[in-house]
Scaffold this active site. Structure first.
Site, PDB file in Angstrom:
ATOM      1  N   GLN A  18       0.865  -1.190   0.000  1.00 46.18           N
ATOM      2  CA  GLN A  18       0.000   0.000   0.000  1.00 46.18           C
ATOM      3  C   GLN A  18       0.901   1.240   0.000  1.00 46.18           C
ATOM      4  O   GLN A  18       1.869   1.302   0.763  1.00 46.18           O
ATOM      5  CB  GLN A  18      -0.916   0.027   1.227  1.00 46.18           C
ATOM      6  CG  GLN A  18      -1.999   1.091   1.072  1.00 46.18           C
ATOM      7  CD  GLN A  18      -2.837   1.321   2.327  1.00 46.18           C
ATOM      8  OE1 GLN A  18      -2.290   1.604   3.374  1.00 46.18           O
ATOM      9  NE2 GLN A  18      -4.144   1.217   2.207  1.00 46.18           N
ATOM     10  N   TYR A  65      -5.802  10.788   4.195  1.00 50.65           N
ATOM     11  CA  TYR A  65      -4.441  11.144   3.763  1.00 50.65           C
ATOM     12  C   TYR A  65      -4.463  11.930   2.445  1.00 50.65           C
ATOM     13  O   TYR A  65      -5.538  12.243   1.935  1.00 50.65           O
ATOM     14  CB  TYR A  65      -3.573   9.879   3.694  1.00 50.65           C
ATOM     15  CG  TYR A  65      -3.403   9.263   5.067  1.00 50.65           C
ATOM     16  CD1 TYR A  65      -2.744   9.963   6.082  1.00 50.65           C
ATOM     17  CD2 TYR A  65      -3.931   8.011   5.383  1.00 50.65           C
ATOM     18  CE1 TYR A  65      -2.611   9.434   7.355  1.00 50.65           C
ATOM     19  CE2 TYR A  65      -3.796   7.471   6.667  1.00 50.65           C
ATOM     20  CZ  TYR A  65      -3.137   8.189   7.640  1.00 50.65           C
ATOM     21  OH  TYR A  65      -3.006   7.670   8.905  1.00 50.65           O
ATOM     22  N   ARG A 124      -7.870   2.232  -2.509  1.00 51.46           N
ATOM     23  CA  ARG A 124      -8.656   2.233  -1.266  1.00 51.46           C
ATOM     24  C   ARG A 124      -9.359   3.579  -1.072  1.00 51.46           C
ATOM     25  O   ARG A 124      -8.759   4.638  -1.252  1.00 51.46           O
ATOM     26  CB  ARG A 124      -7.756   1.954  -0.056  1.00 51.46           C
ATOM     27  CG  ARG A 124      -8.584   1.621   1.179  1.00 51.46           C
ATOM     28  CD  ARG A 124      -7.771   1.048   2.328  1.00 51.46           C
ATOM     29  NE  ARG A 124      -8.595   0.102   3.078  1.00 51.46           N
ATOM     30  CZ  ARG A 124      -8.524  -0.106   4.376  1.00 51.46           C
ATOM     31  NH1 ARG A 124      -7.656   0.549   5.110  1.00 51.46           N
ATOM     32  NH2 ARG A 124      -9.315  -0.983   4.969  1.00 51.46           N
ATOM     33  N   GLY A 129      -8.850  -6.593   9.537  1.00 49.87           N
ATOM     34  CA  GLY A 129      -7.787  -5.790  10.141  1.00 49.87           C
ATOM     35  C   GLY A 129      -7.452  -6.299  11.529  1.00 49.87           C
ATOM     36  O   GLY A 129      -6.587  -7.161  11.707  1.00 49.87           O
ATOM     37  N   ARG A 130      -8.185  -5.794  12.519  1.00 50.00           N
ATOM     38  CA  ARG A 130      -7.853  -6.122  13.913  1.00 50.00           C
ATOM     39  C   ARG A 130      -7.929  -7.624  14.195  1.00 50.00           C
ATOM     40  O   ARG A 130      -7.166  -8.149  15.000  1.00 50.00           O
ATOM     41  CB  ARG A 130      -8.763  -5.333  14.849  1.00 50.00           C
ATOM     42  CG  ARG A 130      -8.322  -3.883  14.971  1.00 50.00           C
ATOM     43  CD  ARG A 130      -9.382  -2.996  15.532  1.00 50.00           C
ATOM     44  NE  ARG A 130     -10.502  -2.825  14.610  1.00 50.00           N
ATOM     45  CZ  ARG A 130     -11.551  -2.068  14.857  1.00 50.00           C
ATOM     46  NH1 ARG A 130     -11.637  -1.432  15.997  1.00 50.00           N
ATOM     47  NH2 ARG A 130     -12.521  -1.936  13.963  1.00 50.00           N
TER      48      ARG A 130
HETATM   49  C1  LIG Z   1      -3.171  -0.536  14.161  1.00 48.77           C
HETATM   50  C2  LIG Z   1      -3.885  -0.183  12.871  1.00 48.77           C
HETATM   51  C3  LIG Z   1      -3.135   0.306  11.802  1.00 48.77           C
HETATM   52  C4  LIG Z   1      -3.769   0.603  10.577  1.00 48.77           C
HETATM   53  N1  LIG Z   1      -2.999   1.022   9.509  1.00 48.77           N
HETATM   54  C5  LIG Z   1      -3.590   1.223   8.293  1.00 48.77           C
HETATM   55  C6  LIG Z   1      -2.814   1.518   7.131  1.00 48.77           C
HETATM   56  O1  LIG Z   1      -1.581   1.563   7.154  1.00 48.77           O
HETATM   57  N2  LIG Z   1      -3.482   1.741   5.971  1.00 48.77           N
HETATM   58  C7  LIG Z   1      -4.848   1.671   5.879  1.00 48.77           C
HETATM   59  O2  LIG Z   1      -5.403   1.869   4.792  1.00 48.77           O
HETATM   60  N3  LIG Z   1      -5.596   1.363   6.957  1.00 48.77           N
HETATM   61  C8  LIG Z   1      -5.008   1.119   8.151  1.00 48.77           C
HETATM   62  N4  LIG Z   1      -5.776   0.747   9.222  1.00 48.77           N
HETATM   63  C9  LIG Z   1      -7.233   0.514   9.029  1.00 48.77           C
HETATM   64  C10 LIG Z   1      -7.499  -0.970   8.728  1.00 48.77           C
HETATM   65  O3  LIG Z   1      -6.969  -1.342   7.469  1.00 48.77           O
HETATM   66  C11 LIG Z   1      -9.009  -1.305   8.730  1.00 48.77           C
HETATM   67  O4  LIG Z   1      -9.646  -0.565   7.726  1.00 48.77           O
HETATM   68  C12 LIG Z   1      -9.661  -0.990  10.057  1.00 48.77           C
HETATM   69  O5  LIG Z   1      -8.904  -1.522  11.124  1.00 48.77           O
HETATM   70  C13 LIG Z   1     -11.090  -1.559  10.097  1.00 48.77           C
HETATM   71  O6  LIG Z   1     -11.077  -2.942   9.904  1.00 48.77           O
HETATM   72  P1  LIG Z   1     -11.209  -3.959  11.164  1.00 48.77           P
HETATM   73  O7  LIG Z   1     -12.511  -3.617  11.843  1.00 48.77           O
HETATM   74  O8  LIG Z   1     -11.210  -5.326  10.541  1.00 48.77           O
HETATM   75  O9  LIG Z   1     -10.043  -3.731  12.064  1.00 48.77           O
HETATM   76  C14 LIG Z   1      -5.172   0.451  10.448  1.00 48.77           C
HETATM   77  C15 LIG Z   1      -5.914  -0.028  11.540  1.00 48.77           C
HETATM   78  C16 LIG Z   1      -5.289  -0.351  12.733  1.00 48.77           C
HETATM   79  C17 LIG Z   1      -6.114  -0.898  13.877  1.00 48.77           C
END
Ligand SMILES: Cc1cc2nc3c(=O)[nH]c(=O)nc-3n(C[C@H](O)[C@H](O)[C@H](O)COP(=O)(O)O)c2cc1C
Length: 413
Positions: free
Chosen positions: A104, A176, A228, A322-323
């Site tokens: 990314q 961003y 994205r 993600g999480r």
């Molecule tokens: C610790 C952390 C770091 C993240 N870093 C990015 C990132 O670098 N780029 C991005 O597009 N989203 C980032 N996100 C967002 C996640 O990709 C995702 O969209 C978000 O956590 C929701 O999905 P989830 O409910 O499955 O966690 C981050 C989320 C977390 C929790």
């Protein structure tokens, strides 16, 4: 009893000879664990290695394409050729587990600070600070700097190709720089790059077109291009769903292989219009070609939620976790092995090391991301006194998806 989930089926892209082994992708999650100059660290490699055997694809944490694009300490850089060897190790670590490796790429724009930029003022589309909380006022990029930034995205793509990645994802979401150009809040320009919605789209379209050309020119094997998007912004003025849908229609004609929605909840309806109960993914499905790859992130944890997402969106729909993949590196394997009872849905501070979570990410998860994470024990975070994590137990369960909304979605099929 073995459940045959459709999301475990593989998927082959229409226009590129790439097959994904299932419909699970690891959503980009910044570890903040790169070396001081943005080179990939061993801690990062270990983290990705532990998660590479299940998902069809790992989208890495976002990497900055130029020095002004750096968003925080410990971020990955793709801004210089000297980063290619480390990026090559990252790509091959991910691929060694059988997952496709997608880098990314982004520039932070106004979502950074002068400290992080080593004394340089943050930049954006306009001289407009983020409206909520205390943020620095950025400087507006000049026309020449905008052209250079577009070229930097292309150079970053070339480096990703040379490093052996299977694709890049343009980070047009989460406030961003790419989103800042599209947003009427951060983009108050009155030139080629702003003033009307068509002009606000221009930067994202120009980056996408230039990156697509770079892929065409330099990739000697199929190389994916993803985009994205955050479909709405909460502020006024802010990006509306209608604007995002039109933008999505346009970028998906520019050799973009998949679209990735960054949502709080994968099944959510628009938050700018509380009266509208239609799911956002339904709106996207209506404008995209049938089974066009649509990745959706937001609170997906349980196999039945992922299956329900596919039932709703069709075979081209992918769940971005993600999480949940921070908490459970073996999520896919446990589903495949009929071992769902062993899936972790909460994070114990005792397991950070076991899960390969770098110390710095541990700190972030226990502070900034604390409210959004199901952590099994309460604590007061003090890096000097890690034993304080174990103050007293309060098991938090993940927020369930609203069942009434699910039923509405199901009825519409
Ligand atoms: C610790 C952390 C770091 C993240 N870093 C990015 C990132 O670098 N780029 C991005 O597009 N989203 C980032 N996100 C967002 C996640 O990709 C995702 O969209 C978000 O956590 C929701 O999905 P989830 O409910 O499955 O966690 C981050 C989320 C977390 C929790």
């Amino acid at each position: 009893m073995q459940i045959n989930y459709d999301f475990l089926d593989n998927y082959t892209f229409n226009n590129k000879a790439v097959t994904l082994r299932n419909h699970i992708v690891m959503a980009p999650t910044t570890l903040r664990a790169s070396l001081a100059d943005g080179s990939v660290s061993d801690n990062e490699l270990n983290y990705y290695r532990m998660r590479a055997q299940g998902p069809a694809m790992i989208i890495t944490e976002t990497a900055y394409v130029n020095d002004l694009g750096r968003g925080w300490e410990g971020g990955i850089s793709v801004s210089d050729d000297d980063k290619i060897p480390g990026l090559r190790r990252l790509a091959s670590t991910i691929q060694s587990g059988g997952a496709k490796a997608i880098l990314q790429i982004f520039a932070a724009g106004r979502q950074t600070t002068t400290d992080i930029l080593r004394g340089q003022q943050p930049v954006s589309a306009s001289q407009q600070a983020y409206p909520h909380g205390e943020h620095e006022v950025p400087r507006a990029l000049t026309h020449d700097e905008i052209s250079q930034t577009i070229a930097d995205f292309a150079q970053a793509t070339k480096r990703a190709i040379l490093a052996g990645f299977d694709g890049v994802e343009l980070h047009g979401a989460n406030l961003y720089l790419m989103q800042q150009f599209f947003s009427p809040d951060s983009n108050r320009r009155d030139d080629l790059w702003g003033g009307t919605v068509e002009k606000r789209r221009r930067f994202g379209l120009a980056v996408t077109a230039k990156v697509a050309q770079t892929i065409e020119k330099y990739a000697d094997k199929p190389f994916l291009l993803g985009y994205r998007q955050s479909p709405e912004e909460p502020m006024t003025p802010g990006i509306t769903l209608e604007e995002s849908l039109e933008f999505a229609k346009q970028i998906t004609t520019l050799s973009v292989d998949y679209l990735h929605l960054s949502l709080k909840d994968a099944f959510q309806s628009p938050f700018r219009d509380q009266a509208d109960t239609q799911a956002i993914i339904d709106y996207y499905r209506a404008i995209l070609p049938q089974n066009y790859p649509l990745f959706v992130a937001g609170l997906l944890k349980k196999p039945e939620q992922v299956e329900s997402l596919l039932d709703t969106g069709g075979a081209g729909t992918f769940a971005a976790l993600g999480r949940e993949l921070i908490i459970e590196p073996n999520w896919v394997q446990k589903v495949k092995n009929n071992d769902e009872a062993a899936i972790r849905y909460a994070l114990s501070p005792s397991d950070f090391e076991l899960l390969g979570i770098p110390k710095i990410l541990e700190k972030w998860l226990l502070t900034r991301f604390r409210n959004g994470l199901p952590i099994t024990t309460d604590f007061e975070f003090d890096p000097m006194k890690p034993w304080q994590y174990y103050k007293h137990a309060v098991i938090q369960t993940p927020k369930p998806i609203d069942p009434t909304q699910l039923m509405t979605l199901k009825k519409r099929q």
